[in-house]
Motif scaffolding. Sequence first.
Motif, PDB file in Angstrom:
ATOM      1  N   GLY A   1      63.016   6.309 -12.001  1.00 33.60           N
ATOM      2  CA  GLY A   1      64.280   6.925 -11.467  1.00 33.60           C
ATOM      3  C   GLY A   1      65.435   6.710 -12.350  1.00 33.60           C
ATOM      4  N   GLY A   2      65.300   5.914 -13.348  1.00 36.90           N
ATOM      5  CA  GLY A   2      66.453   5.792 -14.451  1.00 36.90           C
ATOM      6  C   GLY A   2      66.887   4.488 -14.035  1.00 36.90           C
ATOM      7  N   ASP A   3      66.667   3.502 -13.129  1.00 35.35           N
ATOM      8  CA  ASP A   3      67.530   2.122 -12.914  1.00 35.35           C
ATOM      9  C   ASP A   3      67.062   1.180 -13.893  1.00 35.35           C
ATOM     10  OD1 ASP A   3      68.697   3.353 -10.525  1.00 35.35           O
ATOM     11  OD2 ASP A   3      67.070   2.550  -9.114  1.00 35.35           O
ATOM     12  N   ALA A   4      67.886   0.258 -13.908  1.00 38.86           N
ATOM     13  CA  ALA A   4      67.809  -0.726 -14.985  1.00 38.86           C
ATOM     14  C   ALA A   4      66.609  -1.707 -14.623  1.00 38.86           C
ATOM     15  CB  ALA A   4      69.359  -1.647 -15.157  1.00 38.86           C
ATOM     16  N   PHE A   5      65.515  -1.353 -15.116  1.00 35.47           N
ATOM     17  CA  PHE A   5      64.164  -2.386 -14.761  1.00 35.47           C
ATOM     18  C   PHE A   5      63.346  -2.450 -15.980  1.00 35.47           C
ATOM     19  CE2 PHE A   5      60.008  -2.071 -12.377  1.00 35.47           C
ATOM     20  CZ  PHE A   5      59.910  -3.440 -12.308  1.00 35.47           C
ATOM     21  N   ILE A   6      62.918  -3.527 -16.220  1.00 32.76           N
ATOM     22  CA  ILE A   6      61.895  -3.942 -17.373  1.00 32.76           C
ATOM     23  C   ILE A   6      61.023  -3.034 -17.111  1.00 32.76           C
ATOM     24  CG2 ILE A   6      60.981  -5.975 -16.472  1.00 32.76           C
ATOM     25  CD1 ILE A   6      60.770  -7.089 -19.145  1.00 32.76           C
ATOM     26  N   GLY A   7      60.482  -2.982 -16.158  1.00 32.58           N
ATOM     27  CA  GLY A   7      59.071  -1.991 -16.050  1.00 32.58           C
ATOM     28  C   GLY A   7      57.856  -2.707 -15.766  1.00 32.58           C
ATOM     29  N   PRO A   8      56.890  -2.246 -15.213  1.00 36.26           N
ATOM     30  CA  PRO A   8      55.724  -2.904 -14.997  1.00 36.26           C
ATOM     31  C   PRO A   8      54.815  -3.056 -15.947  1.00 36.26           C
ATOM     32  CG  PRO A   8      55.427  -0.565 -14.022  1.00 36.26           C
ATOM     33  CD  PRO A   8      57.165  -0.858 -14.409  1.00 36.26           C
ATOM     34  N   ALA A   9      54.781  -2.374 -17.012  1.00 36.28           N
ATOM     35  CA  ALA A   9      54.153  -2.640 -18.305  1.00 36.28           C
ATOM     36  C   ALA A   9      54.210  -3.891 -18.966  1.00 36.28           C
ATOM     37  CB  ALA A   9      54.045  -1.338 -19.246  1.00 36.28           C
ATOM     38  N   ALA A  10      55.737  -4.268 -19.043  1.00 35.07           N
ATOM     39  CA  ALA A  10      56.236  -5.453 -19.595  1.00 35.07           C
ATOM     40  C   ALA A  10      55.913  -6.534 -18.841  1.00 35.07           C
ATOM     41  CB  ALA A  10      57.471  -5.098 -19.998  1.00 35.07           C
ATOM     42  N   LEU A  11      55.865  -6.360 -17.547  1.00 31.64           N
ATOM     43  CA  LEU A  11      55.588  -7.594 -16.651  1.00 31.64           C
ATOM     44  C   LEU A  11      54.052  -7.912 -16.537  1.00 31.64           C
ATOM     45  CD1 LEU A  11      58.049  -6.792 -13.567  1.00 31.64           C
ATOM     46  CD2 LEU A  11      58.179  -8.566 -15.604  1.00 31.64           C
TER      47      LEU A  11
ATOM     48  N   THR B   1      65.616 -12.130 -13.843  1.00 28.84           N
ATOM     49  CA  THR B   1      66.766 -11.496 -13.969  1.00 28.84           C
ATOM     50  C   THR B   1      67.100 -10.339 -13.165  1.00 28.84           C
ATOM     51  OG1 THR B   1      66.008  -9.992 -15.867  1.00 28.84           O
ATOM     52  CG2 THR B   1      66.847 -12.066 -16.764  1.00 28.84           C
ATOM     53  N   ALA B   2      68.070  -9.706 -13.293  1.00 24.96           N
ATOM     54  CA  ALA B   2      68.480  -8.731 -12.234  1.00 24.96           C
ATOM     55  C   ALA B   2      67.583  -7.515 -12.458  1.00 24.96           C
ATOM     56  CB  ALA B   2      69.928  -8.305 -11.949  1.00 24.96           C
ATOM     57  N   ASP B   3      67.538  -7.371 -13.478  1.00 24.02           N
ATOM     58  CA  ASP B   3      66.459  -6.080 -14.048  1.00 24.02           C
ATOM     59  C   ASP B   3      65.084  -6.371 -14.452  1.00 24.02           C
ATOM     60  OD1 ASP B   3      67.268  -7.283 -16.289  1.00 24.02           O
ATOM     61  OD2 ASP B   3      68.164  -5.376 -17.375  1.00 24.02           O
ATOM     62  N   GLY B   4      64.863  -7.697 -14.240  1.00 26.29           N
ATOM     63  CA  GLY B   4      63.267  -8.263 -14.186  1.00 26.29           C
ATOM     64  C   GLY B   4      62.747  -8.086 -13.041  1.00 26.29           C
ATOM     65  N   VAL B   5      62.028  -9.159 -12.693  1.00 25.36           N
ATOM     66  CA  VAL B   5      61.183  -9.030 -11.306  1.00 25.36           C
ATOM     67  C   VAL B   5      62.122  -8.957 -10.272  1.00 25.36           C
ATOM     68  CG1 VAL B   5      59.285 -10.554 -12.022  1.00 25.36           C
ATOM     69  CG2 VAL B   5      61.560 -11.545 -11.119  1.00 25.36           C
ATOM     70  N   ALA B   6      63.185  -8.994 -10.131  1.00 28.05           N
ATOM     71  CA  ALA B   6      64.234  -8.851  -9.195  1.00 28.05           C
ATOM     72  C   ALA B   6      64.460  -7.183  -8.764  1.00 28.05           C
ATOM     73  CB  ALA B   6      65.686  -9.307  -9.365  1.00 28.05           C
ATOM     74  N   ALA B   7      63.947  -6.613  -9.820  1.00 28.18           N
ATOM     75  CA  ALA B   7      64.330  -4.801  -9.709  1.00 28.18           C
ATOM     76  C   ALA B   7      63.266  -4.340  -8.881  1.00 28.18           C
ATOM     77  CB  ALA B   7      64.640  -4.367 -10.909  1.00 28.18           C
ATOM     78  N   CYS B   8      61.982  -4.753  -8.826  1.00 26.44           N
ATOM     79  CA  CYS B   8      60.669  -4.405  -8.677  1.00 26.44           C
ATOM     80  C   CYS B   8      60.902  -4.246  -6.916  1.00 26.44           C
ATOM     81  CB  CYS B   8      59.635  -5.390  -8.771  1.00 26.44           C
ATOM     82  SG  CYS B   8      57.947  -4.929  -7.993  1.00 26.44           S
ATOM     83  N   GLN B   9      60.737  -3.393  -6.447  1.00 27.03           N
ATOM     84  CA  GLN B   9      60.782  -3.031  -5.153  1.00 27.03           C
ATOM     85  C   GLN B   9      59.509  -3.081  -3.984  1.00 27.03           C
ATOM     86  OE1 GLN B   9      62.976   0.527  -4.287  1.00 27.03           O
ATOM     87  NE2 GLN B   9      64.740  -0.136  -5.713  1.00 27.03           N
TER      88      GLN B   9
END
Length: 318
Positions: free
Chosen positions: A247-257, A281-289
């Motif tokens: 969706g384009g939100d700031a998120f490190i993404g599942p592949a990196a995690l 961070t806010a765009d690390g695990v905190a961004a996962c919904q």
Amino acid sequence: MSGMDDAPVTVTLRVNRFTPRPERDRGARGGSPFAKKSSSPFGSSTESRNRRPRGKQWTQDYTLQVRRSDTVLDCLLTIKRTIDPTLAFRYSCGHGMCGSDAVAINGTPTLLCTATVAQWAKQPNALAATDEEGFRHTGERDSSTDIDSETSDTADDAGDTLGVIELAPLPGFPVQRDLIADIDPMLDQIRKLKPYLQADGVLATTHDGKVDVFEYLQHPQQLARYETLSNCIACGVCEGSCPVFAGGDAFIGPAALIAASRFVNDSRDTATAARLEAIDTADGVAACQSVRACSRHCPRGIDVGEEMWQIVAKVKER
């Protein structure tokens, strides 16, 4: 059944195509002083994948005779070699091991080389079908639309036409050309989390002073904690399926995690605290919904959603 798989049938590949506009030379001019700057350690990758591609976009249909058992990659190679040499797509091993040919098929991120014509060909009305709440089904294949159902087989016997397969670039990434997406943002984010073993650097020795060749010996239980995660091929299917990342939100993404979790679960690694700090961070695990859409089509069988939940729990417990 094998005879039916070998019988020639007609299928149409509806490809979303894109030709980039040549870049203009802006000389030494700098960026706008009013441009929004990101303070995120993963911001540069997020900004690059949010750029809208500039160029010519159109949809092109290719109709060809194939076998039911042919893969979508087989179909594209036939088109490339005999119909349209300008069609651009990416592939390497062709066996689901490298992950380079990930695209969206009928709206669902998956690999071209593992998707067969029989699995994905749909009649045009099935492609646009919606449920009673108005949602379009692009990923699920139920008995009413499955090409292997009795209804579909009856229709195929009458016209030998399987239907349409829609192809588009992997969601969530900048498009380079046709079906080729730029996955460098994902690879950059994986690199930022140092996806390699970090030991303490102390050389282990035996009681008589000799080098201990079993320094990193592990029990089967320790190996099992990260073995499945080491099968990740960084194809980007989980990222294209993630509504936050795609969706384009700031998120490190599942592949990196997943890459970070692989080493967090490795008993030989000594950088667990630093790894958890880097993704807290806010765009690390905190961004996962916790939608868990990332688990649905992993070609390596990783339950990405479960692993995401586990790494989020570890961050909260530290």
